[in-house]
Design a protein around this motif. Structure first.
Motif, PDB file in Angstrom:
ATOM      1  N   GLY A   1      -9.243  68.669  38.589  1.00  0.00           N
ATOM      2  CA  GLY A   1      -7.919  68.274  38.124  1.00  0.00           C
ATOM      3  C   GLY A   1      -7.127  69.389  37.470  1.00  0.00           C
ATOM      4  N   LEU A   2      -7.764  70.529  37.243  1.00  0.00           N
ATOM      5  CA  LEU A   2      -7.095  71.634  36.559  1.00  0.00           C
ATOM      6  C   LEU A   2      -5.996  72.274  37.412  1.00  0.00           C
ATOM      7  CD1 LEU A   2      -7.074  73.151  33.891  1.00  0.00           C
ATOM      8  CD2 LEU A   2      -8.869  74.633  34.787  1.00  0.00           C
ATOM      9  N   LEU A   3      -6.213  72.379  38.708  1.00  0.00           N
ATOM     10  CA  LEU A   3      -5.211  72.988  39.582  1.00  0.00           C
ATOM     11  C   LEU A   3      -3.879  72.248  39.494  1.00  0.00           C
ATOM     12  CD1 LEU A   3      -4.459  75.165  41.645  1.00  0.00           C
ATOM     13  CD2 LEU A   3      -5.326  73.653  43.439  1.00  0.00           C
TER      14      LEU A   3
ATOM     15  N   VAL B   1      -0.384  74.131  38.525  1.00  0.00           N
ATOM     16  CA  VAL B   1       0.598  74.224  39.615  1.00  0.00           C
ATOM     17  C   VAL B   1       1.187  72.831  39.764  1.00  0.00           C
ATOM     18  CG1 VAL B   1       1.022  74.735  42.047  1.00  0.00           C
ATOM     19  CG2 VAL B   1      -0.718  76.032  40.797  1.00  0.00           C
ATOM     20  N   ARG B   2       2.388  72.666  39.242  1.00  0.00           N
ATOM     21  CA  ARG B   2       3.040  71.348  39.259  1.00  0.00           C
ATOM     22  C   ARG B   2       3.994  71.260  40.443  1.00  0.00           C
ATOM     23  NH1 ARG B   2       4.976  71.104  32.983  1.00  0.00           N
ATOM     24  NH2 ARG B   2       2.915  71.058  32.049  1.00  0.00           N
ATOM     25  N   ARG B   3       3.931  70.143  41.118  1.00  0.00           N
ATOM     26  CA  ARG B   3       4.863  69.880  42.215  1.00  0.00           C
ATOM     27  C   ARG B   3       5.828  68.794  41.760  1.00  0.00           C
ATOM     28  NH1 ARG B   3       2.850  72.899  46.058  1.00  0.00           N
ATOM     29  NH2 ARG B   3       0.616  73.224  46.162  1.00  0.00           N
ATOM     30  N   HIS B   4       7.102  69.144  41.746  1.00  0.00           N
ATOM     31  CA  HIS B   4       8.122  68.214  41.273  1.00  0.00           C
ATOM     32  C   HIS B   4       8.638  67.345  42.407  1.00  0.00           C
ATOM     33  CE1 HIS B   4       8.194  70.043  37.311  1.00  0.00           C
ATOM     34  NE2 HIS B   4       8.168  71.226  37.918  1.00  0.00           N
ATOM     35  N   ASP B   5       9.280  66.246  42.057  1.00  0.00           N
ATOM     36  CA  ASP B   5       9.802  65.296  43.046  1.00  0.00           C
ATOM     37  C   ASP B   5      10.771  65.934  44.031  1.00  0.00           C
ATOM     38  OD1 ASP B   5       8.291  63.264  41.932  1.00  0.00           O
ATOM     39  OD2 ASP B   5       9.937  62.503  40.688  1.00  0.00           O
ATOM     40  N   ASP B   6      11.507  66.954  43.606  1.00  0.00           N
ATOM     41  CA  ASP B   6      12.473  67.605  44.488  1.00  0.00           C
ATOM     42  C   ASP B   6      11.826  68.643  45.409  1.00  0.00           C
ATOM     43  OD1 ASP B   6      11.934  69.730  42.801  1.00  0.00           O
ATOM     44  OD2 ASP B   6      14.010  69.996  42.137  1.00  0.00           O
ATOM     45  N   GLY B   7      10.477  68.784  45.326  1.00  0.00           N
ATOM     46  CA  GLY B   7       9.753  69.709  46.195  1.00  0.00           C
ATOM     47  C   GLY B   7       9.505  71.085  45.601  1.00  0.00           C
TER      48      GLY B   7
END
Length: 179
Positions: free
Chosen positions: A128-130, A134-140
């Motif tokens: 779960g650390l990755l 590295v966050r992926r937002h709703d807008d891509g």
């Protein structure tokens, strides 16, 4: 608050984590003496396979200790060196720096080249650390939080407790992207 070095790390092998040491020597144009990623050309295994002649824009990895504080809030115990950085800082917003920022650390100068793009090996460290670094937002859009990479512009010794001074490049400033 004065930005400072919290800890320094190096490893002669391509292990994911790097042990903490008393001091490191940065070699101009090469990186951290005695570290597996030291060299004029790329040393990261996947990049060597792709094109071993690429310049090494990842000679030094710097990570802000504030990331460890954020990770602790969601149950991840991360300590300096565990994520493979060479220099752990405190009180410096590394991710907000523009490309070309010069960090005077101890007797050395590191020029920031971009963001670290962590690989899947991080999941073996803590599941779960990755997704936390590295966050992926709703807008891509993708937000990378795992520190910055740089090249050694002036060699010198760096140790815990050293202050870090930032010199911004002339504008217009370019935001950091992955390197």
């Amino acid at each position: 608050m004065t930005a400072r070095v919290l800890a320094v790390h190096r490893s002669p092998t391509h292990s994911f984590s790097k042990p903490t040491v008393e001091r490191i020597r940065l070699l101009e144009g090469l990186g951290v003496e005695g570290d597996a990623h030291c060299g004029v050309t790329v040393q990261h295994r996947s990049r060597v396979r792709a094109d071993p002649s690429q310049p090494n824009l990842r000679q030094v990895h710097l990570m802000h200790a504030e990331l460890f504080d954020l990770l602790a809030e969601v149950g991840h115990a991360v300590t300096p060196g565990l994520l493979g950085e060479n220099v752990t800082t405190r009180d410096l917003d590394l991710l907000a720096l523009p490309v070309g920022s010069r960090l005077s650390i101890g007797g050395a100068v590191v020029t920031v080249t971009g963001l670290r793009n962590p690989c899947r090996q991080i999941e073996a460290l803590q599941p779960g650390l990755l997704a936390r670094v590295v966050r992926r937002h709703d807008d891509g859009t993708v937000e990378r939080l795992a520190g910055v990479m740089g090249v050694v512009s002036r060699g010198g010794v760096v140790a815990a407790g050293d202050p870090v001074a930032v010199s911004l490049p002339p504008g217009p400033h370019l935001p950091l992207t992955r390197v």
